[in-house]
Design an enzyme around this catalytic site. Sequence first.
Site, mmCIF file in Angstrom:
data_model
loop_
_atom_site.group_PDB
_atom_site.id
_atom_site.type_symbol
_atom_site.label_atom_id
_atom_site.label_comp_id
_atom_site.label_asym_id
_atom_site.label_seq_id
_atom_site.Cartn_x
_atom_site.Cartn_y
_atom_site.Cartn_z
ATOM 1 C CG HIS A 151 48.336 -30.018 15.181
ATOM 2 N ND1 HIS A 151 49.480 -29.352 15.584
ATOM 3 C CD2 HIS A 151 48.039 -29.543 13.944
ATOM 4 C CE1 HIS A 151 49.848 -28.517 14.623
ATOM 5 N NE2 HIS A 151 48.996 -28.617 13.622
ATOM 6 C CB CYS A 152 43.596 -26.737 16.142
ATOM 7 S SG CYS A 152 42.373 -25.764 15.230
ATOM 8 C CG PHE A 153 45.197 -29.799 10.729
ATOM 9 C CD1 PHE A 153 46.504 -29.923 10.319
ATOM 10 C CD2 PHE A 153 44.582 -30.890 11.331
ATOM 11 C CE1 PHE A 153 47.201 -31.112 10.504
ATOM 12 C CE2 PHE A 153 45.262 -32.064 11.518
ATOM 13 C CZ PHE A 153 46.576 -32.188 11.103
#
Length: 280
Positions: free
Chosen positions: A120-122
Amino acid sequence: MLVRMLKLQMLNAIAPAYFYTATAVTFVLHFFLFIPTIFQTPGLTLSPIVVLHAAIFMFLMTNALGNYSMTIWFPAESANEKVIPVCSPDCPDRVDAHYLLNDRHFCKLCKKVILKRDHHCFFTGNCIGNRNMRYFIMFSIYTSCTCLYSLVLGVAYLTVEYSISFENPLTFLTLLPLSTGYFFLGMICGLQFFLVLMLYVWLGVGLVSAGFCCQQVLLVARGQTWCQLHKGQLVESRGTWRSNLSDVFGSRWVVGLFLPVQTVETIPGNWYSYHEHKHD
């Protein structure tokens, strides 16, 4: 676990705002401070060197922002999953994702089922998977190049405007602590202190983005994901490195190196079923 989830959700909302703010600040500094000061020209004439640096910067930033947008527009979520799984409080998987078999994960932050989830890329606020991995990698490359290019011009601006010499390698290492002390003592202006802070921001983001890019390219070449790495499943490569790279970067990968355009074919339906049929 609840507190950690709240922290992750807060980071998920703040990080994109930070990225856009840093991008806008970098743009303003380049065109209103760095280029006019470093490459001074008489009157309003534009020298070839000014046009060249402006073109290079716009090329890097356009690709960084373009691939950032493509990463968001082409999510890795499954179009066939209509039921959102419910995880028990003692779910053994990581707090932000739950493994569902067949290279599918339920992301607890996105609230969606992700196909071939990597992480998951913030910065983008969504998950990175097979469909948007190519855009994420190119985003990392161009973000790193933009930051390091800005770092070079920032150092040149401080040298020209404030006569700071960087001939000694220790100058950059001691620049931040010395500037912090000088700022609170009133010996330097706020703009100079802010520029020093930005130098370290560009250096940090540039190195992190470059590291992310190298890591992802290696994983893609092996046909593996970051989730599998955490589960200790890096036993053997899946397919040849050429087929793995082609699967992620698409058939028009050369165009994607220079332009933020769609190069990955959109596969309708379930990714896992398609690839199982493809390799049969």
